[in-house]
Design a protein around this motif. Structure first.
Motif, mmCIF file in Angstrom:
data_model
loop_
_atom_site.group_PDB
_atom_site.id
_atom_site.type_symbol
_atom_site.label_atom_id
_atom_site.label_comp_id
_atom_site.label_asym_id
_atom_site.label_seq_id
_atom_site.Cartn_x
_atom_site.Cartn_y
_atom_site.Cartn_z
ATOM 1 N N GLU A 185 0.858 -1.206 0.000
ATOM 2 C CA GLU A 185 0.000 0.000 0.000
ATOM 3 C C GLU A 185 0.890 1.251 0.000
ATOM 4 N N LYS A 218 2.840 2.752 -6.782
ATOM 5 C CA LYS A 218 2.469 2.054 -8.027
ATOM 6 C C LYS A 218 1.691 2.961 -8.986
ATOM 7 N N SER A 219 0.641 3.607 -8.461
ATOM 8 C CA SER A 219 -0.195 4.438 -9.350
ATOM 9 C C SER A 219 0.614 5.592 -9.913
ATOM 10 N N HIS A 237 3.838 5.758 -10.472
ATOM 11 C CA HIS A 237 4.817 5.356 -11.484
ATOM 12 C C HIS A 237 4.178 4.698 -12.705
ATOM 13 N N PHE A 275 -1.663 -6.791 -10.594
ATOM 14 C CA PHE A 275 -2.188 -7.880 -11.438
ATOM 15 C C PHE A 275 -2.021 -9.165 -10.645
ATOM 16 N N SER A 302 -0.436 -9.714 -7.106
ATOM 17 C CA SER A 302 -1.182 -9.276 -5.914
ATOM 18 C C SER A 302 -1.968 -10.451 -5.337
ATOM 19 N N TYR A 339 -1.251 -11.391 -1.602
ATOM 20 C CA TYR A 339 -2.290 -11.057 -0.609
ATOM 21 C C TYR A 339 -3.126 -12.291 -0.237
ATOM 22 N N ARG A 393 2.477 7.229 3.470
ATOM 23 C CA ARG A 393 2.143 7.906 2.199
ATOM 24 C C ARG A 393 0.666 7.710 1.868
ATOM 25 N N GLY A 451 11.684 2.020 -3.703
ATOM 26 C CA GLY A 451 10.722 3.117 -3.850
ATOM 27 C C GLY A 451 10.921 4.245 -2.857
ATOM 28 N N PRO A 475 13.581 6.576 -2.578
ATOM 29 C CA PRO A 475 14.095 7.871 -3.050
ATOM 30 C C PRO A 475 12.981 8.754 -3.627
ATOM 31 N N PRO A 476 13.319 10.035 -3.911
ATOM 32 C CA PRO A 476 12.313 10.933 -4.498
ATOM 33 C C PRO A 476 11.757 10.365 -5.817
ATOM 34 N N VAL A 525 13.159 7.420 -8.660
ATOM 35 C CA VAL A 525 12.511 6.110 -8.850
ATOM 36 C C VAL A 525 12.052 5.976 -10.306
HETATM 37 N N1 T5A Z 1 -5.641 -6.803 -4.001
HETATM 38 C C1 T5A Z 1 -5.585 -6.480 -5.327
HETATM 39 C C2 T5A Z 1 -5.628 -8.140 -3.579
HETATM 40 O O1 T5A Z 1 -5.710 -8.409 -2.395
HETATM 41 N N2 T5A Z 1 -5.560 -9.113 -4.534
HETATM 42 C C3 T5A Z 1 -5.516 -8.850 -5.883
HETATM 43 O O2 T5A Z 1 -5.462 -9.775 -6.718
HETATM 44 C C4 T5A Z 1 -5.525 -7.463 -6.291
HETATM 45 C C5 T5A Z 1 -5.462 -7.122 -7.760
HETATM 46 C C6 T5A Z 1 -6.261 -2.496 -4.092
HETATM 47 C C7 T5A Z 1 -6.264 -3.492 -2.947
HETATM 48 O O3 T5A Z 1 -6.650 -4.754 -3.430
HETATM 49 C C8 T5A Z 1 -5.746 -5.735 -2.989
HETATM 50 C C9 T5A Z 1 -4.458 -5.008 -2.733
HETATM 51 C C10 T5A Z 1 -4.889 -3.615 -2.338
HETATM 52 O O4 T5A Z 1 -5.001 -3.563 -0.932
HETATM 53 P P1 T5A Z 1 -6.077 0.100 -4.229
HETATM 54 O O5 T5A Z 1 -7.039 1.102 -3.720
HETATM 55 O O6 T5A Z 1 -5.991 -0.072 -5.681
HETATM 56 O O7 T5A Z 1 -6.377 -1.270 -3.536
HETATM 57 O O8 T5A Z 1 -4.754 0.447 -3.491
HETATM 58 P P2 T5A Z 1 -3.239 0.180 -3.787
HETATM 59 O O9 T5A Z 1 -3.060 -0.657 -4.983
HETATM 60 O O10 T5A Z 1 -2.557 -0.295 -2.560
HETATM 61 O O11 T5A Z 1 -2.750 1.599 -4.154
HETATM 62 P P3 T5A Z 1 -2.423 2.836 -3.309
HETATM 63 O O12 T5A Z 1 -3.092 3.941 -4.047
HETATM 64 O O13 T5A Z 1 -2.688 2.698 -1.846
HETATM 65 O O14 T5A Z 1 -0.870 2.946 -3.409
HETATM 66 P P4 T5A Z 1 0.109 3.178 -4.616
HETATM 67 O O15 T5A Z 1 -0.602 3.217 -5.925
HETATM 68 O O16 T5A Z 1 1.211 2.229 -4.455
HETATM 69 O O17 T5A Z 1 0.688 4.613 -4.264
HETATM 70 P P5 T5A Z 1 0.502 6.037 -4.978
HETATM 71 O O18 T5A Z 1 1.230 6.069 -6.248
HETATM 72 O O19 T5A Z 1 -0.936 6.389 -4.953
HETATM 73 O O20 T5A Z 1 1.335 6.908 -3.956
HETATM 74 C C11 T5A Z 1 0.883 7.143 -2.639
HETATM 75 C C12 T5A Z 1 1.318 8.546 -2.219
HETATM 76 O O21 T5A Z 1 2.736 8.584 -2.121
HETATM 77 C C13 T5A Z 1 3.268 9.600 -2.973
HETATM 78 C C14 T5A Z 1 2.207 9.861 -4.032
HETATM 79 O O22 T5A Z 1 2.267 11.152 -4.543
HETATM 80 C C15 T5A Z 1 0.926 9.623 -3.236
HETATM 81 O O23 T5A Z 1 0.552 10.762 -2.540
HETATM 82 N N3 T5A Z 1 4.533 9.078 -3.540
HETATM 83 C C16 T5A Z 1 5.739 9.445 -3.109
HETATM 84 N N4 T5A Z 1 6.105 10.286 -2.135
HETATM 85 C C17 T5A Z 1 7.448 10.435 -1.932
HETATM 86 N N5 T5A Z 1 8.389 9.778 -2.657
HETATM 87 C C18 T5A Z 1 8.061 8.935 -3.638
HETATM 88 N N6 T5A Z 1 9.017 8.289 -4.326
HETATM 89 C C19 T5A Z 1 6.681 8.730 -3.879
HETATM 90 N N7 T5A Z 1 6.000 7.946 -4.766
HETATM 91 C C20 T5A Z 1 4.675 8.183 -4.535
#
Ligand code: T5A
Length: 221
Positions: free
Chosen positions: A12, A16-17, A19, A97, A100, A104, A145, A189, A191-192, A196
């Motif tokens: 979490e 991912k989103s 990048h 994909f 996960s 999970y 984050r 993941g 570094p800034p 990344v």
């Molecule tokens: N799941 C999913 C399963 O259990 N089984 C499965 O088969 C599948 C497909 C999906 C949930 O479903 C589960 C896993 C998950 O729990 P989701 O809402 O899509 O849930 O959530 P996540 O995939 O976890 O996505 P998140 O949005 O929580 O996290 P991300 O996409 O990893 O993070 P992102 O890019 O939104 O970044 C988070 C914050 O950090 C900042 C960004 O600007 C943002 O504010 N950030 C950074 N800050 C500083 N330095 C960096 N290098 C940064 N990179 C990003």
């Protein structure tokens, strides 16, 4: 020529989103036709199942049922979005994909690996990713984050699990990367963002040479 399929994985809030979006923009800037999508979801049917899964209402049914729901969503997504895009030469960038589910539901949910593999065979078929980028951050960094980003909104089904769950998740992703180095690249993941993103681009260039791929007519220049 079949397009290319790149997936992003990690805990979490690992980035991912962020990048997936940056990579999709960079590929499109080369003139490639890019489809950015996500799981669970990415197609009409799968988005309905996403809502059920992330609300947590299916949690009492157990990890096995959740694995089957994720698989049902994936089946719709693969058939209606991913395979048609790849068949027409597009590059598909997907936020989460099959790994996960392995991590999970398989590792953390203790679902029988035979069931996980069978579901994978049925739903993924020829749509196995060409490259999977796992963004690796300590659980505390990712959760902080994610918390900052949702700014007061309630945590979803998995984000609200205890820190130990998220540390085990990280270890399971790292183990997957070690098992399948030809497909999976593990990227630090912490570094800034721009650092990344540059590392991810380097990996994509080395492994998939997007600059040499034929651009699709009508795609953005
Ligand atoms: N799941 C999913 C399963 O259990 N089984 C499965 O088969 C599948 C497909 C999906 C949930 O479903 C589960 C896993 C998950 O729990 P989701 O809402 O899509 O849930 O959530 P996540 O995939 O976890 O996505 P998140 O949005 O929580 O996290 P991300 O996409 O990893 O993070 P992102 O890019 O939104 O970044 C988070 C914050 O950090 C900042 C960004 O600007 C943002 O504010 N950030 C950074 N800050 C500083 N330095 C960096 N290098 C940064 N990179 C990003």
């Amino acid at each position: 020529m079949r397009g290319r399929f790149i997936t992003f994985e990690g805990g979490e809030g690992s980035g991912k989103s962020t990048h997936a979006a940056l990579l999709a923009e960079r590929l499109a800037a080369l003139g490639l036709d890019v489809v950015r999508t996500r799981e669970p979801g990415g197609s009409r049917g799968a988005e309905i199942i996403r809502h059920i899964l992330l609300s947590g209402i299916a949690k009492p049914l157990g990890a096995e049922t959740e694995a089957m729901l994720f698989a049902a969503a994936r089946d719709d997504h693969v058939r209606s979005v991913i395979l048609p895009a790849l068949a027409s030469g597009k590059w598909v960038v997907c936020d989460r994909f099959v790994d996960s589910t392995r991590v999970y539901q398989g590792v953390l949910g203790n679902v029988d690996p035979k069931l996980i593999r069978s579901l994978e065979r049925v739903t993924v078929g020829p749509a196995m990713p060409d490259l999977t980028v796992i963004i690796d951050v300590p659980a505390s960094v990712g959760l902080a984050r994610a918390r900052r980003r949702r700014a007061g909104d309630a945590a979803d089904r998995y984000e609200s699990e205890a820190i130990d769950f998220h540390e085990r998740l990280r270890a399971a992703y790292r183990a997957l990367a070690a098992e399948e180095p030809a497909r999976i690249a593990l990227v630090d993941g912490r570094p800034p963002r721009d650092v990344v993103a540059a590392r991810i681009w380097e990996i994509v260039e080395q492994r998939l040479a997007p600059g040499r791929a034929p651009a699709i007519q009508g795609a953005a220049p």
